[in-house]
Write an enzyme that holds these catalytic residues in place. Structure first.
Site, PDB file in Angstrom:
ATOM      1  N   ASP A   6     -87.402  56.345   4.961  1.00 38.40           N
ATOM      2  CA  ASP A   6     -87.598  55.262   3.988  1.00 38.40           C
ATOM      3  C   ASP A   6     -88.225  54.083   4.709  1.00 38.40           C
ATOM      4  O   ASP A   6     -87.565  53.406   5.494  1.00 38.40           O
ATOM      5  CB  ASP A   6     -86.260  54.869   3.361  1.00 38.40           C
ATOM      6  N   THR A  10     -89.746  45.518   5.739  1.00 39.50           N
ATOM      7  CA  THR A  10     -89.101  44.939   6.916  1.00 39.50           C
ATOM      8  C   THR A  10     -88.590  46.001   7.880  1.00 39.50           C
ATOM      9  O   THR A  10     -88.835  45.930   9.086  1.00 39.50           O
ATOM     10  CB  THR A  10     -87.933  44.025   6.499  1.00 39.50           C
ATOM     11  N   ASN A  11     -87.864  46.998   7.360  1.00 37.49           N
ATOM     12  CA  ASN A  11     -87.258  48.027   8.202  1.00 37.49           C
ATOM     13  C   ASN A  11     -87.638  49.430   7.729  1.00 37.49           C
ATOM     14  O   ASN A  11     -87.943  49.638   6.552  1.00 37.49           O
ATOM     15  CB  ASN A  11     -85.728  47.899   8.207  1.00 37.49           C
ATOM     16  N   THR A  12     -87.586  50.379   8.667  1.00 35.04           N
ATOM     17  CA  THR A  12     -87.785  51.787   8.357  1.00 35.04           C
ATOM     18  C   THR A  12     -86.532  52.547   8.771  1.00 35.04           C
ATOM     19  O   THR A  12     -86.036  52.372   9.889  1.00 35.04           O
ATOM     20  CB  THR A  12     -89.008  52.365   9.093  1.00 35.04           C
ATOM     21  N   VAL A  13     -86.023  53.390   7.861  1.00 27.89           N
ATOM     22  CA  VAL A  13     -84.800  54.138   8.107  1.00 27.89           C
ATOM     23  C   VAL A  13     -85.127  55.625   8.207  1.00 27.89           C
ATOM     24  O   VAL A  13     -85.820  56.177   7.348  1.00 27.89           O
ATOM     25  CB  VAL A  13     -83.764  53.901   6.988  1.00 27.89           C
ATOM     26  N   ASP A 109     -90.492  53.027  -3.539  1.00 26.80           N
ATOM     27  CA  ASP A 109     -89.087  52.644  -3.407  1.00 26.80           C
ATOM     28  C   ASP A 109     -88.407  52.571  -4.767  1.00 26.80           C
ATOM     29  O   ASP A 109     -87.233  52.935  -4.918  1.00 26.80           O
ATOM     30  CB  ASP A 109     -88.952  51.310  -2.677  1.00 26.80           C
ATOM     31  N   ARG A 110     -89.144  52.154  -5.782  1.00 25.99           N
ATOM     32  CA  ARG A 110     -88.578  52.021  -7.124  1.00 25.99           C
ATOM     33  C   ARG A 110     -88.401  53.402  -7.767  1.00 25.99           C
ATOM     34  O   ARG A 110     -87.421  53.652  -8.476  1.00 25.99           O
ATOM     35  CB  ARG A 110     -89.464  51.113  -7.972  1.00 25.99           C
ATOM     36  N   ASP A 129     -82.222  45.764  -6.453  1.00 23.00           N
ATOM     37  CA  ASP A 129     -82.381  46.046  -5.027  1.00 23.00           C
ATOM     38  C   ASP A 129     -82.684  44.756  -4.283  1.00 23.00           C
ATOM     39  O   ASP A 129     -83.736  44.144  -4.475  1.00 23.00           O
ATOM     40  CB  ASP A 129     -83.518  47.061  -4.832  1.00 23.00           C
ATOM     41  N   THR A 184     -76.706  19.529   4.909  1.00 23.53           N
ATOM     42  CA  THR A 184     -77.963  20.184   4.557  1.00 23.53           C
ATOM     43  C   THR A 184     -77.820  21.697   4.476  1.00 23.53           C
ATOM     44  O   THR A 184     -78.301  22.336   3.536  1.00 23.53           O
ATOM     45  CB  THR A 184     -79.054  19.821   5.583  1.00 23.53           C
TER      46      THR A 184
END
Length: 257
Positions: A6, A10-13, A109-110, A129, A184
């Site tokens: 996947d 940002t990331n790959t699994v 992904d969807r 998600d 802040t």
């Protein structure tokens, strides 16, 4: 043995499956420049470290980053001697084809989240998600993806605040102790946290009203547990929804082959 990949913004699994369960799962940053050889060295080193001695002979890929797909195809061909299934590409069938405007390309992904959620929860769903973007996927009663909503991701919003306003620091998202911040960082955390609570609640309410049927809301993604604990927004949380969807799609393709 199946290797499910996947690839997100940002990331790959990477996850190795024996047909019934995951043997091991690893995560790395998504970099389109990474070659097939680099992927293999990284993956084989982790397998050796965890003493995983299996033969990978099937691969399925979901990637929201098109430039990554070529090297993942080469990885499959060169090192596992197989042609990968790539979600959203020719040769990879879906349990139900999406019903969207003609010519519209739906993110893989969807499609994967839709397949995984329908397999576990049936139809009439909203899948939220929390990834780089916050997406809302609408799943019909027969399991087809029929549209959705895309909003900026939580971390993307925080980065935008930090980058656009010189006086605002970078902060980590967490549930604030109160709505009104007295410094802040607390003000920023409150704005983002309660802002996304309101965003999810309002969008889901409008989707349900527009569809006119009872719908379950399923959450997934890295920040989903944070929002899962508040306000009873979701009917269920699925930590491994995308990987499960990849397994569902792979199984379906084997059944119809």
């Amino acid at each position: 043995m199946l290797l499910a990949i996947d690839c997100g913004n940002t990331n790959t699994v990477f996850s190795i499956w024996d047909g019934t369960q995951a043997i091991a799962t690893w995560r790395t940053s998504t970099e389109w420049q990474r070659t097939a050889d680099q992927y293999y060295v990284w993956l084989s080193s982790l397998m050796a470290f965890q003493k995983i001695d299996v033969t990978i002979d099937e691969v399925i890929v979901s990637s929201t980053v098109p430039r990554v797909v070529f090297n993942l195809r080469v990885l499959s061909d060169r090192y596992f001697n197989c042609r990968p299934l790539v979600v959203g590409k020719a040769g990879c069938a879906l349990p139900q084809e999406p019903r969207v405007d003609i010519g519209t390309t739906v993110g893989p992904d969807r499609l994967v989240n839709t397949a995984g959620a329908y397999d576990r929860h049936g139809g009439d769903l909203i899948v939220v998600d929390f990834g780089t973007a916050t997406t809302f996927d609408v799943v019909a009663s027969d399991g087809a993806y029929v549209g959705g909503v895309i909003a900026p991701g939580v971390n993307l919003s925080l980065e935008a605040l930090h980058n656009a306003a010189a006086a605002l620091p970078h902060v980590d998202i967490s549930k604030p102790q109160s709505v009104v911040g007295t410094n802040t960082v607390a003000c920023m955390q409150s704005g983002v946290f309660w802002g996304y609570i309101g965003l999810v609640r309002e969008i889901c309410a409008r989707i349900k009203a527009e569809r006119g049927v009872p719908m379950k809301v399923i959450s997934t993604g890295g920040l989903a547990p944070l929002f899962q604990q508040s306000e009873a927004l979701f009917d269920a949380f699925e930590e491994d929804l995308t990987m499960h969807g990849l397994i569902v799609i792979h199984r379906y393709n084997k059944e119809i082959a």
